[in-house]
Design a protein around this motif. Sequence first.
Motif, PDB file in Angstrom:
ATOM      1  N   ASN A  96       5.699   6.602 -32.827  1.00 36.42           N
ATOM      2  CA  ASN A  96       4.923   7.708 -32.270  1.00 36.42           C
ATOM      3  C   ASN A  96       5.650   8.374 -31.124  1.00 36.42           C
ATOM      4  O   ASN A  96       6.599   7.843 -30.564  1.00 36.42           O
ATOM      5  CB  ASN A  96       3.494   7.297 -31.911  1.00 36.42           C
ATOM      6  CG  ASN A  96       3.368   6.560 -30.608  1.00 36.42           C
ATOM      7  OD1 ASN A  96       4.268   5.856 -30.184  1.00 36.42           O
ATOM      8  ND2 ASN A  96       2.227   6.694 -29.990  1.00 36.42           N
ATOM      9  N   ILE A  97       5.207   9.592 -30.867  1.00 34.79           N
ATOM     10  CA  ILE A  97       5.805  10.431 -29.827  1.00 34.79           C
ATOM     11  C   ILE A  97       4.734  10.749 -28.805  1.00 34.79           C
ATOM     12  O   ILE A  97       3.629  11.166 -29.149  1.00 34.79           O
ATOM     13  CB  ILE A  97       6.388  11.716 -30.450  1.00 34.79           C
ATOM     14  CG1 ILE A  97       7.516  11.353 -31.429  1.00 34.79           C
ATOM     15  CG2 ILE A  97       6.894  12.661 -29.352  1.00 34.79           C
ATOM     16  CD1 ILE A  97       8.081  12.515 -32.216  1.00 34.79           C
ATOM     17  N   HIS A  98       5.090  10.530 -27.547  1.00 37.29           N
ATOM     18  CA  HIS A  98       4.205  10.784 -26.408  1.00 37.29           C
ATOM     19  C   HIS A  98       4.750  11.955 -25.590  1.00 37.29           C
ATOM     20  O   HIS A  98       5.959  12.156 -25.542  1.00 37.29           O
ATOM     21  CB  HIS A  98       4.189   9.585 -25.439  1.00 37.29           C
ATOM     22  CG  HIS A  98       3.854   8.271 -26.040  1.00 37.29           C
ATOM     23  ND1 HIS A  98       2.596   7.741 -25.977  1.00 37.29           N
ATOM     24  CD2 HIS A  98       4.619   7.363 -26.695  1.00 37.29           C
ATOM     25  CE1 HIS A  98       2.598   6.553 -26.560  1.00 37.29           C
ATOM     26  NE2 HIS A  98       3.820   6.306 -27.010  1.00 37.29           N
ATOM     27  N   ALA A 110      13.149  10.489 -17.788  1.00 36.72           N
ATOM     28  CA  ALA A 110      13.422   9.106 -18.180  1.00 36.72           C
ATOM     29  C   ALA A 110      12.561   8.681 -19.366  1.00 36.72           C
ATOM     30  O   ALA A 110      12.790   7.636 -19.965  1.00 36.72           O
ATOM     31  CB  ALA A 110      13.188   8.166 -17.003  1.00 36.72           C
ATOM     32  N   GLY A 111      11.551   9.482 -19.706  1.00 35.83           N
ATOM     33  CA  GLY A 111      10.708   9.184 -20.853  1.00 35.83           C
ATOM     34  C   GLY A 111       9.519   8.297 -20.562  1.00 35.83           C
ATOM     35  O   GLY A 111       9.064   7.559 -21.430  1.00 35.83           O
ATOM     36  N   THR A 112       8.969   8.393 -19.355  1.00 27.78           N
ATOM     37  CA  THR A 112       7.767   7.629 -19.031  1.00 27.78           C
ATOM     38  C   THR A 112       6.583   8.248 -19.770  1.00 27.78           C
ATOM     39  O   THR A 112       6.273   9.421 -19.553  1.00 27.78           O
ATOM     40  CB  THR A 112       7.499   7.648 -17.511  1.00 27.78           C
ATOM     41  OG1 THR A 112       8.674   7.166 -16.837  1.00 27.78           O
ATOM     42  CG2 THR A 112       6.288   6.811 -17.152  1.00 27.78           C
ATOM     43  N   PRO A 113       5.923   7.494 -20.691  1.00 27.32           N
ATOM     44  CA  PRO A 113       4.808   8.068 -21.450  1.00 27.32           C
ATOM     45  C   PRO A 113       3.677   8.543 -20.527  1.00 27.32           C
ATOM     46  O   PRO A 113       3.308   7.860 -19.582  1.00 27.32           O
ATOM     47  CB  PRO A 113       4.331   6.917 -22.324  1.00 27.32           C
ATOM     48  CG  PRO A 113       5.523   6.019 -22.449  1.00 27.32           C
ATOM     49  CD  PRO A 113       6.219   6.127 -21.116  1.00 27.32           C
ATOM     50  N   ALA A 114       3.159   9.744 -20.825  1.00 29.21           N
ATOM     51  CA  ALA A 114       2.085  10.321 -20.018  1.00 29.21           C
ATOM     52  C   ALA A 114       0.761  10.352 -20.772  1.00 29.21           C
ATOM     53  O   ALA A 114      -0.243  10.787 -20.231  1.00 29.21           O
ATOM     54  CB  ALA A 114       2.475  11.743 -19.591  1.00 29.21           C
ATOM     55  N   ASP A 115       0.743   9.886 -22.022  1.00 32.03           N
ATOM     56  CA  ASP A 115      -0.485   9.882 -22.809  1.00 32.03           C
ATOM     57  C   ASP A 115      -0.365   8.816 -23.891  1.00 32.03           C
ATOM     58  O   ASP A 115       0.654   8.132 -24.007  1.00 32.03           O
ATOM     59  CB  ASP A 115      -0.765  11.257 -23.414  1.00 32.03           C
ATOM     60  CG  ASP A 115       0.393  11.816 -24.225  1.00 32.03           C
ATOM     61  OD1 ASP A 115       1.123  11.023 -24.852  1.00 32.03           O
ATOM     62  OD2 ASP A 115       0.570  13.044 -24.236  1.00 32.03           O
ATOM     63  N   ALA A 116      -1.412   8.681 -24.711  1.00 34.30           N
ATOM     64  CA  ALA A 116      -1.423   7.680 -25.782  1.00 34.30           C
ATOM     65  C   ALA A 116      -0.604   8.106 -26.995  1.00 34.30           C
ATOM     66  O   ALA A 116      -0.422   7.324 -27.917  1.00 34.30           O
ATOM     67  CB  ALA A 116      -2.868   7.406 -26.200  1.00 34.30           C
ATOM     68  N   GLY A 117      -0.117   9.318 -26.990  1.00 36.20           N
ATOM     69  CA  GLY A 117       0.703   9.810 -28.093  1.00 36.20           C
ATOM     70  C   GLY A 117       0.172  11.133 -28.607  1.00 36.20           C
ATOM     71  O   GLY A 117      -1.032  11.404 -28.523  1.00 36.20           O
TER      72      GLY A 117
END
Length: 144
Positions: free
Chosen positions: A121-123, A129-136
């Motif tokens: 999945n893609i968030h 740096a690619g810190t996820p900000a949501d569930a996707g």
Amino acid sequence: MKILLLPALSLALGSCAMMYAPMTYTLAKQPAGGALNSSGTVTVKRDGMTVMTSAMVSGLAPNTYYVGHYHMQGTPNTDPCSSGGAPIMSSKVVGMTDAMGMLSMSGSASASDVMNATYFNIHTASDAAGTPADAGVTCTSVKM
């Protein structure tokens, strides 16, 4: 005699790196409230040691960072993208959309790290740096 043995040895060693046919998966809306109008694909190319992953997605927010990675299955007997499985962070790839909301990103991971992955999945990311900000925002089931 040595000349004949070296090509045979090279052929034998080269056959150890088994190649698999590339698999292309269609991304869909992430069940947890993903992007409404996005569409795209994830292509997985695997040899014996490495998995190369490429994602192309359109319809995302322009000039925004996104992060993608594989996940393990979470809740059993559930659609993988809804299962809430643990991310495999060694498979992380980061990219930024262009001004039209098109995302292109690729990267590689050890095949042993992602062998048991059940989805990619893609968030939205909060930083480069690619810190996820949501569930996707978009997801697809995968079979390695």
